[in-house]
Design an enzyme around this catalytic site. Structure first.
Site, PDB file in Angstrom:
ATOM      1  N   ARG A   1      -8.211 -20.816  -2.012  1.00 59.19           N
ATOM      2  CA  ARG A   1      -7.109 -20.406  -1.140  1.00 59.19           C
ATOM      3  C   ARG A   1      -5.921 -21.325  -1.389  1.00 59.19           C
ATOM      4  NH1 ARG A   1      -5.341 -21.882   4.073  1.00 59.19           N
ATOM      5  NH2 ARG A   1      -4.312 -20.151   5.173  1.00 59.19           N
TER       6      ARG A   1
ATOM      7  N   GLU B   1      11.663   2.022  14.484  1.00 61.93           N
ATOM      8  CA  GLU B   1      10.814   3.136  14.023  1.00 61.93           C
ATOM      9  C   GLU B   1       9.530   3.136  14.837  1.00 61.93           C
ATOM     10  OE1 GLU B   1       9.761   2.411   9.858  1.00 61.93           O
ATOM     11  OE2 GLU B   1       9.815   0.268  10.251  1.00 61.93           O
TER      12      GLU B   1
ATOM     13  N   TYR C   1       0.819  -1.205   0.000  1.00 65.16           N
ATOM     14  CA  TYR C   1       0.000   0.000   0.000  1.00 65.16           C
ATOM     15  C   TYR C   1       0.851   1.253   0.000  1.00 65.16           C
ATOM     16  CZ  TYR C   1       0.870   0.883   5.001  1.00 65.16           C
ATOM     17  OH  TYR C   1       1.451   1.177   6.202  1.00 65.16           O
TER      18      TYR C   1
ATOM     19  N   LYS D   1       6.466  -2.087   1.837  1.00 66.24           N
ATOM     20  CA  LYS D   1       5.295  -1.508   2.525  1.00 66.24           C
ATOM     21  C   LYS D   1       4.095  -2.438   2.362  1.00 66.24           C
ATOM     22  CE  LYS D   1       3.082   3.036   3.077  1.00 66.24           C
ATOM     23  NZ  LYS D   1       3.222   3.221   4.526  1.00 66.24           N
TER      24      LYS D   1
ATOM     25  N   ARG E   1       8.262   4.142  -4.670  1.00 69.48           N
ATOM     26  CA  ARG E   1       8.331   3.121  -3.608  1.00 69.48           C
ATOM     27  C   ARG E   1       7.339   1.988  -3.876  1.00 69.48           C
ATOM     28  NH1 ARG E   1       7.541   4.967   2.449  1.00 69.48           N
ATOM     29  NH2 ARG E   1       5.417   5.263   1.700  1.00 69.48           N
TER      30      ARG E   1
ATOM     31  N   LEU F   1      10.937   1.007   7.268  1.00 73.76           N
ATOM     32  CA  LEU F   1      10.354   1.483   6.015  1.00 73.76           C
ATOM     33  C   LEU F   1      11.113   2.745   5.577  1.00 73.76           C
ATOM     34  CD1 LEU F   1       7.988   0.999   4.000  1.00 73.76           C
ATOM     35  CD2 LEU F   1       6.887   2.929   5.122  1.00 73.76           C
TER      36      LEU F   1
HETATM   37  N1  PLP Z   1       7.536   3.560   9.039  1.00 71.60           N
HETATM   38  C1  PLP Z   1       6.434   2.801   9.033  1.00 71.60           C
HETATM   39  C2  PLP Z   1       6.449   1.485   9.716  1.00 71.60           C
HETATM   40  C3  PLP Z   1       5.270   3.260   8.393  1.00 71.60           C
HETATM   41  O1  PLP Z   1       4.160   2.496   8.395  1.00 71.60           O
HETATM   42  C4  PLP Z   1       5.281   4.532   7.771  1.00 71.60           C
HETATM   43  C5  PLP Z   1       4.080   5.043   7.086  1.00 71.60           C
HETATM   44  O2  PLP Z   1       3.069   4.405   7.001  1.00 71.60           O
HETATM   45  C6  PLP Z   1       6.454   5.301   7.816  1.00 71.60           C
HETATM   46  C7  PLP Z   1       7.569   4.776   8.444  1.00 71.60           C
HETATM   47  C8  PLP Z   1       6.526   6.662   7.176  1.00 71.60           C
HETATM   48  O3  PLP Z   1       6.574   6.571   5.781  1.00 71.60           O
HETATM   49  P1  PLP Z   1       6.040   7.743   4.859  1.00 71.60           P
HETATM   50  O4  PLP Z   1       6.804   8.959   5.273  1.00 71.60           O
HETATM   51  O5  PLP Z   1       6.389   7.322   3.481  1.00 71.60           O
HETATM   52  O6  PLP Z   1       4.572   7.874   5.116  1.00 71.60           O
END
Ligand code: PLP
Length: 286
Positions: free
Chosen positions: A101, A182, A33, A150, A52, A206
């Site tokens: 499935r 994070e 997503y 993501k 991304r 991420l």
């Molecule tokens: N880290 C994680 C785990 C996230 O889920 C997100 C955003 O959903 C981010 C960092 C920040 O990413 P972005 O700045 O691209 O929204």
């Protein structure tokens, strides 16, 4: 008012939108997503998010359902149809719905990937939380090891958020091997002696699109940036802290595991970076 959403080639009212119960996003969390923020009816950093997305799809051998130009047109159409001035657009691609499935990936020639988008109206620039700052707790990082992709596997981050709410706080920072990876849905930063510290890019986090923009603006403003891990103890001893994401922009953090930072009010670096980020994003939005 009912939204108009996009589902596999069609714009439909949200209560008429349907996906199959065999969709692999539903059965296996086999989907990726993006969340792109909208300011003044325009998309912030669409290029970064689409790049991304292409990378996430590539890492999972998932077929892109439409081209990037088509994706941009769908985003814009949703903004117009929903008269969205400020908020975000959520986009999800899954490996589609097979006939049953099955753990084995279906042949993309036979099972097309599925694409869903919807708008989320929200005041993001004038956020009351940004004026107060948020309070975070630390939790063990128990996610899978490919956090650079993501994916929609968001159960653990969601549990982390619930742990924070149960503790009477706003969000959680995840810790692995003694250092912060994070936030549940954002990248994490501390500031000490005017140096911004945030974890370097790897598969452990991420690669935030907001992170990339904010670090670029910080360096352009002659702020010092160190990309390295930091511990909760170092965060508690910092002058200030903040998080970044497409839906929170730059959000000050005023408490880490009960320890208040900078007198419990948003710090000058986070406050200035938030102003620069919003100002520049408004200028560059498309
Ligand atoms: N880290 C994680 C785990 C996230 O889920 C997100 C955003 O959903 C981010 C960092 C920040 O990413 P972005 O700045 O691209 O929204």
């Amino acid at each position: 008012m009912s939204r108009i959403v996009y589902v596999n080639g069609e714009f439909v009212p949200e209560d008429e939108a349907k996906v199959s119960i065999f969709d692999r996003g539903f059965l296996f969390a086999d989907g990726v997503y993006e969340v792109t923020s909208v300011l003044d009816g325009k998309l912030v950093d669409f290029e970064g998010h689409s790049r991304r997305l292409e990378r996430s799809l590539g890492e999972l051998n998932m077929a892109a359902p439409v081209t990037i130009d088509e994706l941009l047109a769908i985003h814009r159409e949703l903004i117009v149809r929903n008269d969205l001035q400020e908020g975000a657009i959520y986009l999800q691609v899954t490996r589609g719905a097979d006939v049953d499935r099955d753990f084995v990936f279906p042949d993309p020639e036979k099972v097309p990937s599925s694409l869903v988008l919807f708008t989320q109206a929200k005041a993001v620039a004038e956020s009351p939380a940004a004026k107060k700052g948020i309070r975070v707790i630390s939790v063990d990082d128990q996610r899978w090891a490919r956090r650079d992709i993501k994916t929609v596997q968001l159960l653990y981050p969601s549990m982390g958020k619930m742990m924070a709410l149960a503790a009477g706080k706003d969000d959680a920072w995840m810790v692995e091997d003694g250092v912060v990876t994070e936030g549940t849905s954002n990248n994490a930063y501390i500031v000490k002696d005017r140096t911004i510290v945030t974890r370097q890019l790897s598969n452990a986090i991420l690669h935030g699109i907001t992170r990339a923009a904010v670090l670029r603006f910080a360096r352009e403003a002659q702020m010092k940036v160190e990309e390295r891990p930091f511990s909760i103890e170092e965060a508690q001893d910092a002058d200030e802290a903040f998080i970044t994401s497409a839906s929170a922009f730059v959000m000050p953090v005023v408490e880490v595991d009960g320890e208040s930072l900078g007198g419990g009010t948003p710090g000058p670096v986070a406050t200035r970076l938030r102003e620069i980020y919003i100002e520049e994003s408004r200028k560059m939005a498309i």
